[in-house]
Design an enzyme around this catalytic site. Structure first.
Site, mmCIF file in Angstrom:
data_model
loop_
_atom_site.group_PDB
_atom_site.id
_atom_site.type_symbol
_atom_site.label_atom_id
_atom_site.label_comp_id
_atom_site.label_asym_id
_atom_site.label_seq_id
_atom_site.Cartn_x
_atom_site.Cartn_y
_atom_site.Cartn_z
ATOM 1 N N ALA A 169 29.769 48.765 53.639
ATOM 2 C CA ALA A 169 29.525 48.241 52.297
ATOM 3 C C ALA A 169 29.318 46.735 52.416
ATOM 4 O O ALA A 169 29.723 46.110 53.400
ATOM 5 C CB ALA A 169 30.702 48.548 51.384
ATOM 6 N N GLY B 181 28.686 53.873 47.927
ATOM 7 C CA GLY B 181 29.822 53.117 47.419
ATOM 8 C C GLY B 181 29.422 51.728 46.979
ATOM 9 O O GLY B 181 28.353 51.505 46.441
ATOM 10 N N CYS B 182 30.279 50.770 47.262
ATOM 11 C CA CYS B 182 30.096 49.397 46.810
ATOM 12 C C CYS B 182 29.033 48.714 47.647
ATOM 13 O O CYS B 182 29.296 48.286 48.759
ATOM 14 C CB CYS B 182 31.409 48.624 46.900
ATOM 15 N N VAL B 183 27.834 48.639 47.120
ATOM 16 C CA VAL B 183 26.749 47.958 47.825
ATOM 17 C C VAL B 183 26.376 46.775 47.010
ATOM 18 O O VAL B 183 25.692 45.929 47.184
ATOM 19 C CB VAL B 183 25.529 48.878 48.088
#
Length: 111
Positions: A63, A109-111
């Site tokens: 990420a 997810g958190c990109v």
């Protein structure tokens, strides 16, 4: 979808990511980068190698938070400077664009 490199055709998904990770090589990276309007410098290649090594070890693309932290530590800069550095190399998103050029799957997810 597909791209052609040196007379060979390589399958990509609807977002332009390589379908078969084993197909990746530096010529393909250059072609993928051209599609992102990026001229690869040694700093880009360094990040691409980091991503490929990370993927080899963890079987997942990092990420952007993980990427930023790693670059900050590697270069001895704070996370804000690392983030600015990464976005300077890959303005449409360091995790998304860099993983595409590195021949890795789209990060989740958190990109």
């Amino acid at each position: 979808m597909s791209i052609e490199v040196n007379g060979a055709t390589y399958e990509t998904d609807e977002n332009g990511y390589l379908v078969n990770l084993e197909d990746w090589n530096e010529d393909i990276a250059v072609k993928l980068a051209e599609g992102e309007e990026i001229d690869l410098t040694e700093e880009h290649w360094s990040l691409v190698r980091f991503l490929r090594n990370y993927y080899d070890e963890y079987q997942i693309a990092p990420a952007v938070k993980v990427l930023t932290k790693a670059i900050a530590a590697e270069q001895g800069i704070d996370k804000k400077e690392a983030s600015e550095f990464l976005y300077g190399l890959f303005p449409k998103g360091p995790a998304l664009q860099a993983c595409k050029v590195a021949g890795l799957p789209k990060p989740t997810g958190c990109v």
